[in-house]
Design an enzyme around this catalytic site. Sequence first.
Site, PDB file in Angstrom:
ATOM      1  N   LYS A   9       0.823  -1.214   0.000  1.00 52.53           N
ATOM      2  CA  LYS A   9       0.000   0.000   0.000  1.00 52.53           C
ATOM      3  C   LYS A   9       0.864   1.274   0.000  1.00 52.53           C
ATOM      4  O   LYS A   9       2.053   1.224   0.289  1.00 52.53           O
ATOM      5  CB  LYS A   9      -0.940  -0.026   1.219  1.00 52.53           C
ATOM      6  CG  LYS A   9      -1.975  -1.168   1.162  1.00 52.53           C
ATOM      7  CD  LYS A   9      -2.984  -1.049   2.307  1.00 52.53           C
ATOM      8  CE  LYS A   9      -4.038  -2.146   2.230  1.00 52.53           C
ATOM      9  NZ  LYS A   9      -5.075  -1.980   3.286  1.00 52.53           N
ATOM     10  N   TYR A  49     -12.436  -1.698  -4.040  1.00 55.29           N
ATOM     11  CA  TYR A  49     -13.003  -1.931  -2.705  1.00 55.29           C
ATOM     12  C   TYR A  49     -14.539  -1.849  -2.699  1.00 55.29           C
ATOM     13  O   TYR A  49     -15.131  -1.543  -1.669  1.00 55.29           O
ATOM     14  CB  TYR A  49     -12.417  -0.922  -1.707  1.00 55.29           C
ATOM     15  CG  TYR A  49     -11.034  -1.274  -1.218  1.00 55.29           C
ATOM     16  CD1 TYR A  49     -10.810  -2.409  -0.421  1.00 55.29           C
ATOM     17  CD2 TYR A  49      -9.935  -0.479  -1.511  1.00 55.29           C
ATOM     18  CE1 TYR A  49      -9.550  -2.731   0.050  1.00 55.29           C
ATOM     19  CE2 TYR A  49      -8.661  -0.796  -1.043  1.00 55.29           C
ATOM     20  CZ  TYR A  49      -8.481  -1.917  -0.263  1.00 55.29           C
ATOM     21  OH  TYR A  49      -7.231  -2.230   0.220  1.00 55.29           O
ATOM     22  N   ARG A  85      -2.392 -14.121   4.122  1.00 55.15           N
ATOM     23  CA  ARG A  85      -3.144 -13.438   5.185  1.00 55.15           C
ATOM     24  C   ARG A  85      -2.433 -13.593   6.534  1.00 55.15           C
ATOM     25  O   ARG A  85      -2.379 -12.650   7.328  1.00 55.15           O
ATOM     26  CB  ARG A  85      -4.574 -14.011   5.303  1.00 55.15           C
ATOM     27  CG  ARG A  85      -5.485 -13.799   4.107  1.00 55.15           C
ATOM     28  CD  ARG A  85      -6.022 -12.404   3.975  1.00 55.15           C
ATOM     29  NE  ARG A  85      -6.765 -11.939   5.126  1.00 55.15           N
ATOM     30  CZ  ARG A  85      -7.420 -10.771   5.150  1.00 55.15           C
ATOM     31  NH1 ARG A  85      -7.438  -9.979   4.077  1.00 55.15           N
ATOM     32  NH2 ARG A  85      -8.057 -10.382   6.220  1.00 55.15           N
ATOM     33  N   THR A  91      -5.925  -6.979  10.483  1.00 58.03           N
ATOM     34  CA  THR A  91      -6.174  -5.686   9.832  1.00 58.03           C
ATOM     35  C   THR A  91      -5.605  -4.524  10.648  1.00 58.03           C
ATOM     36  O   THR A  91      -4.974  -3.623  10.100  1.00 58.03           O
ATOM     37  CB  THR A  91      -7.699  -5.491   9.647  1.00 58.03           C
ATOM     38  OG1 THR A  91      -8.227  -6.628   8.962  1.00 58.03           O
ATOM     39  CG2 THR A  91      -7.998  -4.233   8.862  1.00 58.03           C
ATOM     40  N   ASN A 112      -2.156   0.196   6.830  1.00 50.68           N
ATOM     41  CA  ASN A 112      -1.630  -1.055   7.375  1.00 50.68           C
ATOM     42  C   ASN A 112      -0.722  -1.799   6.390  1.00 50.68           C
ATOM     43  O   ASN A 112      -0.551  -3.012   6.488  1.00 50.68           O
ATOM     44  CB  ASN A 112      -2.786  -1.936   7.885  1.00 50.68           C
ATOM     45  CG  ASN A 112      -3.807  -2.222   6.803  1.00 50.68           C
ATOM     46  OD1 ASN A 112      -3.617  -1.852   5.638  1.00 50.68           O
ATOM     47  ND2 ASN A 112      -4.888  -2.887   7.166  1.00 50.68           N
ATOM     48  N   HIS A 115      -2.163  -5.530   1.511  1.00 52.91           N
ATOM     49  CA  HIS A 115      -3.481  -6.111   1.258  1.00 52.91           C
ATOM     50  C   HIS A 115      -3.313  -7.553   0.802  1.00 52.91           C
ATOM     51  O   HIS A 115      -2.337  -7.879   0.131  1.00 52.91           O
ATOM     52  CB  HIS A 115      -4.198  -5.332   0.147  1.00 52.91           C
ATOM     53  CG  HIS A 115      -5.430  -6.035  -0.372  1.00 52.91           C
ATOM     54  ND1 HIS A 115      -6.665  -5.875   0.205  1.00 52.91           N
ATOM     55  CD2 HIS A 115      -5.585  -6.947  -1.375  1.00 52.91           C
ATOM     56  CE1 HIS A 115      -7.544  -6.649  -0.442  1.00 52.91           C
ATOM     57  NE2 HIS A 115      -6.911  -7.302  -1.400  1.00 52.91           N
ATOM     58  N   GLU A 126     -10.152  -9.873  -7.609  1.00 48.97           N
ATOM     59  CA  GLU A 126      -9.025  -8.950  -7.424  1.00 48.97           C
ATOM     60  C   GLU A 126      -7.862  -9.191  -8.392  1.00 48.97           C
ATOM     61  O   GLU A 126      -7.242  -8.237  -8.849  1.00 48.97           O
ATOM     62  CB  GLU A 126      -8.523  -9.038  -5.973  1.00 48.97           C
ATOM     63  CG  GLU A 126      -9.555  -8.500  -4.980  1.00 48.97           C
ATOM     64  CD  GLU A 126      -9.118  -8.634  -3.538  1.00 48.97           C
ATOM     65  OE1 GLU A 126      -8.025  -9.179  -3.268  1.00 48.97           O
ATOM     66  OE2 GLU A 126      -9.869  -8.179  -2.652  1.00 48.97           O
TER      67      GLU A 126
HETATM   68  N1  UDP Z   1      -9.914  -0.300   7.091  1.00 54.80           N
HETATM   69  C1  UDP Z   1     -10.036   0.902   7.775  1.00 54.80           C
HETATM   70  N2  UDP Z   1     -10.786   0.930   8.920  1.00 54.80           N
HETATM   71  C2  UDP Z   1     -11.406  -0.171   9.422  1.00 54.80           C
HETATM   72  C3  UDP Z   1     -11.287  -1.385   8.723  1.00 54.80           C
HETATM   73  C4  UDP Z   1     -10.536  -1.416   7.570  1.00 54.80           C
HETATM   74  O1  UDP Z   1      -9.491   1.909   7.347  1.00 54.80           O
HETATM   75  O2  UDP Z   1     -12.063  -0.079  10.475  1.00 54.80           O
HETATM   76  C5  UDP Z   1      -9.126  -0.351   5.847  1.00 54.80           C
HETATM   77  C6  UDP Z   1      -7.780  -1.084   5.996  1.00 54.80           C
HETATM   78  O3  UDP Z   1      -6.829  -0.445   5.142  1.00 54.80           O
HETATM   79  C7  UDP Z   1      -8.123  -2.465   5.513  1.00 54.80           C
HETATM   80  C8  UDP Z   1      -9.101  -2.160   4.365  1.00 54.80           C
HETATM   81  O4  UDP Z   1      -9.853  -1.053   4.863  1.00 54.80           O
HETATM   82  O5  UDP Z   1      -6.971  -3.174   5.105  1.00 54.80           O
HETATM   83  C9  UDP Z   1     -10.033  -3.272   3.991  1.00 54.80           C
HETATM   84  O6  UDP Z   1     -10.711  -3.720   5.140  1.00 54.80           O
HETATM   85  P1  UDP Z   1     -10.894  -5.253   5.446  1.00 54.80           P
HETATM   86  O7  UDP Z   1     -11.883  -5.380   6.551  1.00 54.80           O
HETATM   87  O8  UDP Z   1     -11.172  -5.989   4.179  1.00 54.80           O
HETATM   88  O9  UDP Z   1      -9.459  -5.681   6.045  1.00 54.80           O
HETATM   89  P2  UDP Z   1      -8.307  -6.587   5.401  1.00 54.80           P
HETATM   90  O10 UDP Z   1      -8.967  -7.671   4.580  1.00 54.80           O
HETATM   91  O11 UDP Z   1      -7.442  -5.666   4.573  1.00 54.80           O
HETATM   92  O12 UDP Z   1      -7.554  -7.135   6.582  1.00 54.80           O
HETATM   93 MG    MG Z   2     -10.344  -7.531   3.050  1.00 55.38          MG
END
Ligand code: UDP
Ligand code: MG
Length: 139
Positions: A9, A49, A85, A91, A112, A115, A126
């Site tokens: 990212k 997204y 993952r 996350t 974070n 992805h 994706e």
């Molecule tokens: N994100 C955020 N706030 C939240 C949850 C997620 O800004 O409360 C962002 C974060 O960058 C995350 C992305 O949105 O990686 C996608 O969210 P997801 O729940 O799919 O998490 P991931 O699969 O990336 O762990």
């Molecule tokens: Mg996700």
Amino acid sequence: MERTLAIIKPDAVERGLVGEILKRIEDEGLRIVALKMVRMSKTEAEGFYYVHRERPFFSSLTDFMSSGPIVVAVLEGEEAIERWRRIMGATDPAQADPGTIRKTYGINIERNSVHGSDSPESARYEVPFFFSRLEMVNP
Ligand code: UDP
Ligand code: MG
């Protein structure tokens, strides 16, 4: 064999962490079968997204993901989705296990660093979002 989409990212690209994160992927035995750097527009980030369009963080997330270059890769291996993952961590970097990429490099729950597709279904959306078949190396 399974394929998953990985993204380094903007927060990580900006801090010069591309090499370290790609090395970690290779050290873990995941094979990089496609790789490029791109800068998404806001509209492209909204498309990527799309599943999160109703979430409160959608606008901020898509601003962030279009704020600078990202590195996108397709990773291949046994259970590649779940393995990537696990290597990324939770996350929220504050909740992530020690040694995970998000624990090591993540700034906050939004910035974070990486992805990864969360299921075969999301990988099927994706991977072709960024790569054509011609851009992926065959075994
Ligand atoms: N994100 C955020 N706030 C939240 C949850 C997620 O800004 O409360 C962002 C974060 O960058 C995350 C992305 O949105 O990686 C996608 O969210 P997801 O729940 O799919 O998490 P991931 O699969 O990336 O762990
Ligand atoms: Mg996700």
